[in-house]
Design an enzyme around this catalytic site. Structure first.
Site, short mmCIF file in Angstrom:
data_model
loop_
_atom_site.label_atom_id
_atom_site.label_comp_id
_atom_site.label_asym_id
_atom_site.label_seq_id
_atom_site.Cartn_x
_atom_site.Cartn_y
_atom_site.Cartn_z
N GLY A 1 15.55 1.00 -22.53
CA GLY A 1 15.71 -0.22 -23.30
C GLY A 1 16.65 -0.01 -24.48
N GLN B 1 9.31 -6.50 -25.76
CA GLN B 1 7.86 -6.68 -25.89
C GLN B 1 7.32 -7.82 -25.04
OE1 GLN B 1 5.68 -4.72 -27.32
NE2 GLN B 1 7.25 -3.30 -28.04
N SER C 1 12.88 -3.17 -21.41
CA SER C 1 12.55 -1.78 -21.13
C SER C 1 11.35 -1.72 -20.20
CB SER C 1 12.20 -1.11 -22.47
OG SER C 1 11.65 0.16 -22.24
N ALA C 2 11.52 -1.04 -19.05
CA ALA C 2 10.47 -1.08 -18.02
C ALA C 2 9.16 -0.46 -18.46
CB ALA C 2 10.97 -0.40 -16.75
N HIS C 3 9.21 0.60 -19.25
CA HIS C 3 7.94 1.29 -19.55
C HIS C 3 7.09 0.48 -20.53
CE1 HIS C 3 8.40 3.25 -23.57
NE2 HIS C 3 9.63 2.88 -23.35
N CYS D 1 2.67 7.19 -44.42
CA CYS D 1 2.04 8.50 -44.40
C CYS D 1 1.66 8.92 -42.99
CB CYS D 1 0.82 8.52 -45.32
SG CYS D 1 0.15 6.90 -45.71
#
Lengths: 459, 459
Positions: free
Chosen positions: A69, A177, A194-196, A320
């Protein structure tokens, strides 16, 4: 299983796994070759492209597969900017885009281009009117995500695309997303994904460039993927990506309702279960599976560790954490609290009882971290005239805010607290604390070391 | 199985398949995350990097994984050139590099840089002295493949690297064809490779940048892979790539001997089995599994189809294949015949009987193609003074050479044939035919249409 970080990467969908296995045997050869293995690979690639184009809602020849992506975004932004170089070198992005878009914008600036970042409201969304005001005669490209990756807020893509279309400016939508949930509405020009993120394998991105959009690939190219993604195509992964996109889409309508109900529970119950917690992001216009909240007086990394020990995998936009030293640019752009930040992003299929168990565990985890952090006693409080000065130099988030909270009662209403801090997160978290606590944030000023933050006790 | 095109891409090694399956379940998460799935992914990635670095012979922090071999080359060349921009913008490549290197060189030239292509001998190798002569005070980078992908010839990398080191110029070695057989000798500076060439999965390349080599990544980058390969790491594929590299290396010594014997058979027997065939490439300094030959009067694409029908998958550098309209740049640089070109590249494990069957089938396949092509009768032969003129305009390879062969006997010894052709392959194939036939190639001259090639009958 308590893997609640689907927005980083979803576990492989069973259909993806099955398709990947099948095409390892059929799709390993070079699809540019004429022999049988090559022809078979070509057929698989063509079929995957058809399936993906149908899911996106575009023509087959508008869609290419990239290696991720991020790569799709980098290629798409650079190619669209170069295609309109004669018009100008102005790029618009929202302030809450994925880092791949912002990295592209940085590279564009380093190369002499100009960039406007459109601000967002406290819910994380751009205002289409504000976005439209950023359009200029020399604007080459406008970028807007379909939905935010950290807080789940959906962006008004269709409205922004309409304004851009009127101005003749192409819009690139980072749909990483949302693509698993459905096609992107509106008259966009370029789209990346993005495929994953939808349960496909790693190593596959999509770049869609609508016909008629000027596009000039940058850098070395070859004959593969219409000259937009050089290198041997990863066909087994591409087949798995397309098959799983189709599969998650078939389940999307029902699963969206179910996950939305689960994230609604978290949204509603976290503020009741955890004191001093703030849920961030748009409560309505949002992705089904994402909910993000921040907890005062909590170290984000310590909280991730506590939750990990209990079997829950979540991410944090706090400063943090070991991978970041500054708070998430998204939370900063929204102007919301970043300390003790937790993003819960549920993968499709998340069981209700896992969410309930998370809600049972969370208060204990927050309390444990707060107890550990409660220890430091402020030995560096000095009263100067009517101002209480707290030296938090060298202390990392959330200590400065904890020290502020400890001393605010020591000054009279109308009195001032001056906190010295050199932690980048303080700039965001001290004003956010003031807003949550109804105290008056006066402002910041440079100090000999770090920055001095001035707070007036209001209640 | 007659898949003889391992140089394009090898079928997945069983170890790669096994490792891929195992790490689909363990390695899908984001290795930058702190929770258990992320830590597991990180461990797999670290272990894969160690195994790959050991096989390359480099430090772990010198090696990054890219999304393909081409991407590794593009990133490596651009980063090394940018890192030495102050020295100059001169790039050296051999004339027979893989297209990914030549595409990088084209992009560099388009960006205002200068490029020297070092010629090769008829065997396909550069001469280190000639390569060294190309070095200039403003040379930023020198590229040399470890072995050629079309004819298998090994390049004198160590000797060239030594000359470059003396001149202070870094050398990038494209080791795509050889890394499965062993590490690259010599004092190189950068190295690239591609997993699917050694039986690993698609979607994984290696880029090694030695410590001390100046390198500046170009374009948008992120925090992954030392800022040299943006985008989510494809860990299952990376694990499979590293595991299979180790596995093929364990078998390499024995398999090299076996495949070399099989390709020696092809080298020796093709010229006896097929009339007018020329084996090209260095007979000794070559990859174990690659052998390339060309057959006069044969259309490359038709021959690939004949062989495919018989169950053999090979590739061709001829101009007359559907994917290319010009002869392979490698054959052109070597000055050897390109017509009827066949590259046989045996994957490890190739059975002896498959090679024998190929040798049995080949003569029939060549004869079938030649019979089909033998038909065209030259109706365009005109005798002008003492020159026989053949008009082959509009006719594609191998027709011009066939027509030349038909008429050469019609002129007396010492007489001239003048062939008119507008096919790019003729420029290469007519001189090559003359050399094979001991006829004198006089030269070429521009004609009203196309080019006129002059041949004097010598025997």
């Amino acid at each position: 299983m308590g893997y609640f970080d689907a927005a980083s990467g979803a576990p492989l969908h069973p259909v993806a796994r099955q398709a990947l296995l099948a095409s390892l045997d059929e799709g390993w050869a070079d699809p540019a070759r004429l022999y049988r293995e090559g022809r078979r690979a070509r057929m698989l690639l063509d079929a995957a492209r058809e399936a993906a184009a149908e899911a996106v809602g575009c023509r087959v020849d508008e869609l290419v597969f990239t290696s991720s992506g991020s790569r799709a975004v980098h290629t798409g932004v650079a190619g669209a900017l170069a295609g309109r170089r004669r018009v100008g070198r102005h790029l618009i992005v929202s302030a809450v885009e994925h880092s791949s878009v912002l990295h592209s914008a940085e590279a564009h600036e380093a190369d002499g281009g100009s960039v406007t970042q459109v601000p967002v409201d406290r819910g994380g969304a751009v205002d289409p009117v504000v976005y439209g005001d950023a359009l200029r005669a020399d604007t080459a490209l406008a970028c807007l995500q379909s939905a935010n990756h950290e807080v789940g807020t959906e962006q008004p893509v269709a409205a922004v695309a309409k304004l851009c279309r009127q101005a003749g400016v192409p819009v690139l939508v980072d749909a990483a997303q949302s693509l698993g949930w459905g096609p992107v509405d509106g008259d966009w020009s370029l789209l990346t994904a993005s495929a994953h993120k939808w349960g496909g394998p790693s190593g596959v991105g999509l770049l869609v460039v609508r016909k008629g959009v000027r596009f000039a690939s940058q850098g070395p190219v070859d004959e593969r993927e219409s000259g937009r993604a050089p290198g041997f195509e990863n066909i087994p992964a591409i087949v798995a990506a397309a098959a799983s996109l189709r599969a998650v889409r078939a389940e999307a309508a029902g699963e969206a309702v179910r996950l939305r109900e689960l994230t609604d529970r978290i949204r509603a119950r976290v503020p009741r279960l955890v004191t001093d917690a703030e849920v961030v992001g748009d409560p309505v216009r949002r992705l089904p599976g994402v909910v993000t909240f921040s907890c005062l007086y909590v170290d984000g990394e310590a909280l991730l560790h506590e939750l990990d020990r209990e079997g829950f995998s979540v991410s944090s936009g706090s400063s943090c954490t070991s991978s970041t030293l500054t708070p998430s640019h998204v939370l900063r752009a929204m102007g919301v609290l970043s300390e003790g930040n937790v993003r819960v992003s549920l993968p499709p299929g998340t069981a209700e009882e896992d969410v309930e168990r998370f809600l049972a565990v969370l208060p204990r985890a927050v309390t444990a971290v707060r107890e550990k952090l409660g220890a430091p006693v402020s030995k560096t409080v000095v009263r100067e005239a009517d101002v209480l000065v707290v030296d938090s130099l060298g202390k990392r988030c959330p200590i400065p805010v904890i020290e502020l909270a400890k001393v605010i009662g020591d000054v009279p209403v109308g009195g001032l607290v001056r906190i010295l801090s050199d932690d980048e997160a303080a700039r965001l978290d001290i004003p956010a604390w003031c807003e949550m606590r109804n105290q008056e944030y006066v402002g910041e000023e440079p100090a000999d070391r770090g920055t001095a933050y001035l707070i007036r006790r209001a209640t």
